[in-house]
Design a protein around this motif. Structure first.
Motif, PDB file in Angstrom:
ATOM      1  N   LYS A 108       0.776  -1.383   0.157  1.00 34.95           N
ATOM      2  CA  LYS A 108      -0.096  -0.070   0.046  1.00 34.95           C
ATOM      3  C   LYS A 108       0.814   1.073   0.127  1.00 34.95           C
ATOM      4  CE  LYS A 108      -4.023  -1.902   1.888  1.00 34.95           C
ATOM      5  NZ  LYS A 108      -5.153  -1.882   3.048  1.00 34.95           N
ATOM      6  N   LEU A 109       2.080   1.172   0.594  1.00 37.67           N
ATOM      7  CA  LEU A 109       2.819   2.461   0.601  1.00 37.67           C
ATOM      8  C   LEU A 109       4.193   2.447  -0.579  1.00 37.67           C
ATOM      9  CD1 LEU A 109       3.039   2.734   4.389  1.00 37.67           C
ATOM     10  CD2 LEU A 109       1.949   4.187   2.832  1.00 37.67           C
ATOM     11  N   VAL A 118      17.634  -0.718   0.987  1.00 42.75           N
ATOM     12  CA  VAL A 118      17.740  -0.684   2.416  1.00 42.75           C
ATOM     13  C   VAL A 118      16.392  -1.530   2.974  1.00 42.75           C
ATOM     14  CG1 VAL A 118      17.939   0.763   4.515  1.00 42.75           C
ATOM     15  CG2 VAL A 118      19.294   1.079   2.369  1.00 42.75           C
ATOM     16  N   LEU A 119      15.418  -0.829   2.415  1.00 43.08           N
ATOM     17  CA  LEU A 119      14.059  -1.517   3.112  1.00 43.08           C
ATOM     18  C   LEU A 119      13.660  -3.042   2.693  1.00 43.08           C
ATOM     19  CD1 LEU A 119      11.336  -0.765   4.392  1.00 43.08           C
ATOM     20  CD2 LEU A 119      10.386  -0.335   2.214  1.00 43.08           C
ATOM     21  N   PHE A 120      14.566  -3.440   1.613  1.00 38.32           N
ATOM     22  CA  PHE A 120      14.372  -4.918   1.307  1.00 38.32           C
ATOM     23  C   PHE A 120      15.357  -5.595   2.241  1.00 38.32           C
ATOM     24  CE2 PHE A 120      16.147  -8.713  -0.717  1.00 38.32           C
ATOM     25  CZ  PHE A 120      15.028  -9.179  -1.339  1.00 38.32           C
ATOM     26  N   VAL A 148      11.963   2.133   9.518  1.00 40.12           N
ATOM     27  CA  VAL A 148      12.591   2.065   8.309  1.00 40.12           C
ATOM     28  C   VAL A 148      11.865   2.334   7.015  1.00 40.12           C
ATOM     29  CG1 VAL A 148      14.217   0.772   6.892  1.00 40.12           C
ATOM     30  CG2 VAL A 148      14.361   0.456   9.444  1.00 40.12           C
ATOM     31  N   LEU A 149      10.625   1.797   6.992  1.00 44.01           N
ATOM     32  CA  LEU A 149       9.744   2.069   5.854  1.00 44.01           C
ATOM     33  C   LEU A 149       9.545   3.638   5.761  1.00 44.01           C
ATOM     34  CD1 LEU A 149       7.735   1.272   3.826  1.00 44.01           C
ATOM     35  CD2 LEU A 149       5.992   0.761   5.712  1.00 44.01           C
ATOM     36  N   GLY A 154      10.306   8.558   2.755  1.00 47.58           N
ATOM     37  CA  GLY A 154      10.413   9.979   2.792  1.00 47.58           C
ATOM     38  C   GLY A 154       9.415  10.619   3.728  1.00 47.58           C
ATOM     39  N   LEU A 155       8.744   9.819   4.624  1.00 50.76           N
ATOM     40  CA  LEU A 155       7.803  10.222   5.370  1.00 50.76           C
ATOM     41  C   LEU A 155       8.084  10.300   6.918  1.00 50.76           C
ATOM     42  CD1 LEU A 155       4.874   8.227   3.861  1.00 50.76           C
ATOM     43  CD2 LEU A 155       5.406  10.579   3.300  1.00 50.76           C
TER      44      LEU A 155
END
Length: 272
Positions: A108-109, A118-120, A148-149, A154-155
């Protein structure tokens, strides 16, 4: 005419799968090199397909993808091959809702074709923590992944700086973290996070060690849960997640079968 280069292999996880036909699947993949992708797995449902035992959630794999035929949607890639990459076994039943919660957040994001290595890596490193069967470790892993997500897309504001004034965060003070206004000083009585925790989170984010971020989250996981839930709901545009609804339905089913049962918040145990 120069020979065609062989397609490059990519590390990937299955986020979701849909029936496409009697023999094929449409997959939502999270890949390290290309981000979130939609992929057609032709013949994957056939009884003797080599893809059947590989295309499972929470299992690291290596995939080779190809461009679709002209008559197929351009957004959908073809799965040429997939091999299990080894690693941890399947998540136990108690951890499945937590795993599917992470998958739902990613679906969803994350925009398609937007790589976030990095997120992976954070996702891959979070799965063993979920599989451990320890509730404190599970909650810490979920909070760390949420942080981290939010940062990777960028949030998440800088956690060592007051957003409006650019003043440095003080360890002994309390702060609010809101989606619409960033980090601000808390008033007495407001649910808040300590400056010491925020500074520790920022330091571990900058250092890149997910295990240290999980340790920091474990110490104040309840306060972090409420704050991060507010940020995520704001950016998702809804307080409802499918994973949460499914778990509530399962609880109601169990309650009908076994009599009244204690209602557990699936965002706390274990789905977020």
């Amino acid at each position: 005419m120069s020979p065609r280069r062989p397609a490059a292999a990519s590390a990937a996880y299955v986020l979701h799968r849909y029936d496409w036909s009697e023999t094929s699947l449409i997959l939502d993949l999270f890949t390290r090199e290309q981000g979130r992708l939609t992929v057609a797995a032709k013949g994957a449902k056939r009884p003797y397909s080599q893809l059947r035992p590989v295309l499972l959630p929470f299992q690291g794999m290596t995939v080779v993808l190809g461009r679709p035929a002209k008559e197929e949607p351009s957004e959908v890639l073809n799965l040429r091959s997939a091999e299990w990459a080894g690693g941890a076994p399947m998540l136990p039943a108690a951890a499945l809702f937590a795993g599917f919660y992470l998958n739902e957040l990613l679906m969803k994001l994350l925009a398609r074709h937007d790589p976030h290595p990095v997120l992976f890596d954070a996702y891959a490193a979070s799965l063993p923590a979920l599989a451990a069967g320890d509730d404190t470790l599970t909650q810490a892993a979920l909070r760390a992944f949420e942080i981290v997500l939010l940062r990777e897309i960028g949030l998440l504001p800088e956690l060592d700086t007051v957003t409006a004034t650019l003043a440095s965060v003080q360890p002994q003070r309390q702060y609010l973290l809101r989606a619409d206004s960033g980090l601000s000083t808390a008033r007495e009585g407001e649910a808040s996070l300590s400056g010491g925790l925020l500074l520790q989170l920022q330091q571990t984010l900058d250092g890149g060690a997910l295990s240290e971020l999980q340790t920091a989250c474990a110490n104040e996981r309840n306060a972090l849960k409420a704050t991060l839930r507010g940020l995520l709901h704001y950016h998702l545009g809804t307080p409802r997640l499918r994973t949460r609804d499914v778990m509530l339905g399962a609880q109601q089913f169990i309650g009908l079968a076994d009599g009244p049962a204690e209602q557990v918040d699936p965002t706390t145990h274990p789905a977020s």
